[in-house]
Design a protein around this motif. Structure first.
Motif, PDB file in Angstrom:
ATOM      1  N   LEU A   3      -7.184   2.384  -6.525  1.00 58.87           N
ATOM      2  CA  LEU A   3      -6.868   3.516  -6.705  1.00 58.87           C
ATOM      3  C   LEU A   3      -8.310   4.161  -5.665  1.00 58.87           C
ATOM      4  N   ASP A   4      -7.427   5.239  -4.975  1.00 61.24           N
ATOM      5  CA  ASP A   4      -8.044   6.154  -4.221  1.00 61.24           C
ATOM      6  C   ASP A   4      -8.088   7.241  -4.533  1.00 61.24           C
ATOM      7  N   HIS A   5      -8.825   8.453  -5.231  1.00 56.69           N
ATOM      8  CA  HIS A   5      -8.948   9.475  -5.686  1.00 56.69           C
ATOM      9  C   HIS A   5      -8.051  10.974  -5.063  1.00 56.69           C
ATOM     10  N   ASP A   6      -8.664  10.776  -3.640  1.00 52.49           N
ATOM     11  CA  ASP A   6      -8.172  12.045  -2.862  1.00 52.49           C
ATOM     12  C   ASP A   6      -7.141  11.330  -1.857  1.00 52.49           C
ATOM     13  N   LEU A   7      -6.122  11.548  -2.006  1.00 51.26           N
ATOM     14  CA  LEU A   7      -5.843  10.611  -0.931  1.00 51.26           C
ATOM     15  C   LEU A   7      -4.212  12.193  -0.078  1.00 51.26           C
ATOM     16  N   GLY A   8      -5.584  13.154   0.876  1.00 53.97           N
ATOM     17  CA  GLY A   8      -5.537  13.791   2.148  1.00 53.97           C
ATOM     18  C   GLY A   8      -4.204  14.809   1.708  1.00 53.97           C
ATOM     19  N   ASP A  49      -3.331  16.502  -2.225  1.00 58.70           N
ATOM     20  CA  ASP A  49      -2.984  14.720  -2.620  1.00 58.70           C
ATOM     21  C   ASP A  49      -4.037  14.220  -3.759  1.00 58.70           C
ATOM     22  N   SER A  50      -3.982  13.704  -4.703  1.00 51.55           N
ATOM     23  CA  SER A  50      -4.872  13.103  -5.356  1.00 51.55           C
ATOM     24  C   SER A  50      -4.379  12.216  -6.202  1.00 51.55           C
ATOM     25  N   ILE A  51      -4.963  11.045  -6.698  1.00 57.10           N
ATOM     26  CA  ILE A  51      -4.350   9.869  -7.425  1.00 57.10           C
ATOM     27  C   ILE A  51      -3.753  10.208  -9.136  1.00 57.10           C
ATOM     28  N   LEU A  52      -4.471  11.579  -9.134  1.00 52.49           N
ATOM     29  CA  LEU A  52      -3.362  11.957 -10.029  1.00 52.49           C
ATOM     30  C   LEU A  52      -2.600  12.120 -10.968  1.00 52.49           C
ATOM     31  N   PRO A  53      -1.338  11.553  -9.698  1.00 51.04           N
ATOM     32  CA  PRO A  53      -0.102  11.909 -11.173  1.00 51.04           C
ATOM     33  C   PRO A  53       0.295   9.955 -10.616  1.00 51.04           C
ATOM     34  N   VAL A  54      -0.605   9.730 -10.590  1.00 49.80           N
ATOM     35  CA  VAL A  54       0.123   8.090 -10.437  1.00 49.80           C
ATOM     36  C   VAL A  54      -0.891   7.671 -11.934  1.00 49.80           C
ATOM     37  N   GLU A  93       4.550   7.770  -3.029  1.00 50.62           N
ATOM     38  CA  GLU A  93       4.313   6.078  -2.788  1.00 50.62           C
ATOM     39  C   GLU A  93       3.876   5.818  -4.178  1.00 50.62           C
ATOM     40  N   GLY A  94       2.865   6.284  -4.366  1.00 52.65           N
ATOM     41  CA  GLY A  94       1.783   5.145  -5.711  1.00 52.65           C
ATOM     42  C   GLY A  94       3.021   5.204  -6.786  1.00 52.65           C
ATOM     43  N   VAL A  95       3.118   6.337  -7.108  1.00 50.94           N
ATOM     44  CA  VAL A  95       4.187   6.375  -8.630  1.00 50.94           C
ATOM     45  C   VAL A  95       5.335   5.890  -8.201  1.00 50.94           C
ATOM     46  N   GLU A  96       5.968   5.916  -6.811  1.00 46.04           N
ATOM     47  CA  GLU A  96       7.315   4.855  -6.766  1.00 46.04           C
ATOM     48  C   GLU A  96       7.213   3.245  -6.916  1.00 46.04           C
ATOM     49  N   LEU A  97       5.727   2.907  -6.262  1.00 47.94           N
ATOM     50  CA  LEU A  97       5.089   1.609  -6.141  1.00 47.94           C
ATOM     51  C   LEU A  97       5.037   0.985  -7.345  1.00 47.94           C
ATOM     52  N   LEU A  98       4.554   2.090  -8.052  1.00 45.71           N
ATOM     53  CA  LEU A  98       4.055   1.205  -9.819  1.00 45.71           C
ATOM     54  C   LEU A  98       4.936   1.020 -10.157  1.00 45.71           C
ATOM     55  N   LEU A  99       6.537   1.817 -11.121  1.00 39.58           N
ATOM     56  CA  LEU A  99       7.256   2.166 -10.971  1.00 39.58           C
ATOM     57  C   LEU A  99       7.959   0.749 -11.048  1.00 39.58           C
ATOM     58  N   GLU A 100       7.892   0.286  -9.350  1.00 38.24           N
ATOM     59  CA  GLU A 100       8.881  -0.569  -8.974  1.00 38.24           C
ATOM     60  C   GLU A 100       8.227  -1.937  -9.288  1.00 38.24           C
ATOM     61  N   ILE A 148       1.295  -1.039   0.171  1.00 35.09           N
ATOM     62  CA  ILE A 148       0.184   0.019  -0.566  1.00 35.09           C
ATOM     63  C   ILE A 148       1.270   1.157   0.258  1.00 35.09           C
ATOM     64  N   ALA A 149       0.406   2.186  -0.843  1.00 35.60           N
ATOM     65  CA  ALA A 149       1.491   3.482  -0.824  1.00 35.60           C
ATOM     66  C   ALA A 149       0.113   4.528   0.071  1.00 35.60           C
ATOM     67  N   ARG A 150       0.119   5.417   0.501  1.00 37.74           N
ATOM     68  CA  ARG A 150      -0.813   6.171   1.264  1.00 37.74           C
ATOM     69  C   ARG A 150      -0.785   7.560   0.709  1.00 37.74           C
ATOM     70  N   THR A 151       0.679   8.479  -0.902  1.00 36.55           N
ATOM     71  CA  THR A 151       0.446   9.217  -0.696  1.00 36.55           C
ATOM     72  C   THR A 151       0.769   9.129  -2.754  1.00 36.55           C
ATOM     73  N   SER A 152       0.370  10.570  -3.480  1.00 33.97           N
ATOM     74  CA  SER A 152       0.373   9.893  -5.346  1.00 33.97           C
ATOM     75  C   SER A 152       1.797   9.181  -5.376  1.00 33.97           C
TER      76      SER A 152
END
Length: 113
Positions: A52-57, A60-65, A34-41, A28-32
């Motif tokens: 994917l959750d849209h609003d990341l607090g 932040d949002s999922i849009l960079p991912v 971290e999400g990009v890094e996780l996806l690239l891994e 699990i990634a908690r920010t966009s």
């Protein structure tokens, strides 16, 4: 004695969400970011499910991912993902993600988490 059954592969289930536990997720990634890094891994691996959750607090949002996934598809190397599940309390944001990724031929479903 030979083995009749191939080794059982553990499904790769990734989640990008600032709050939810996502108990089936293997990572699990908690920010966009971290999400990009996780996806690239997992760039060269098959991902069974991506949640994917849209609003990341904190604004932040999922849009960079989503952008990373769109760019990969644009360049002819989409991420290999079985199903992308969009689980957001923000219906407009969730629909934006579904439309964007569907346009690039990712298999996307709205879900509740």
């Amino acid at each position: 004695m030979t083995q009749d059954h191939p080794a059982v592969r553990t499904p790769v289930i990734l989640g990008i969400d600032d709050l939810r536990a996502l108990p089936r997720a293997t990572r699990i990634a908690r920010t966009s970011r971290e999400g990009v890094e996780l996806l690239l891994e997992h760039r060269d691996r098959f991902v069974d499910e991506l949640w994917l959750d849209h609003d990341l607090g904190g604004g932040d949002s999922i849009l960079p991912v989503v952008t990373v996934m769109e760019e990969a598809a644009f360049h002819g190397r989409p991420f290999r993902i079985g199903t992308v599940f969009v689980h957001s309390a923000n219906p407009i944001g969730a629909e934006t993600v579904v439309r964007s990724l569907t346009r690039w031929n990712y298999r996307v479903r709205r879900a509740t988490a």
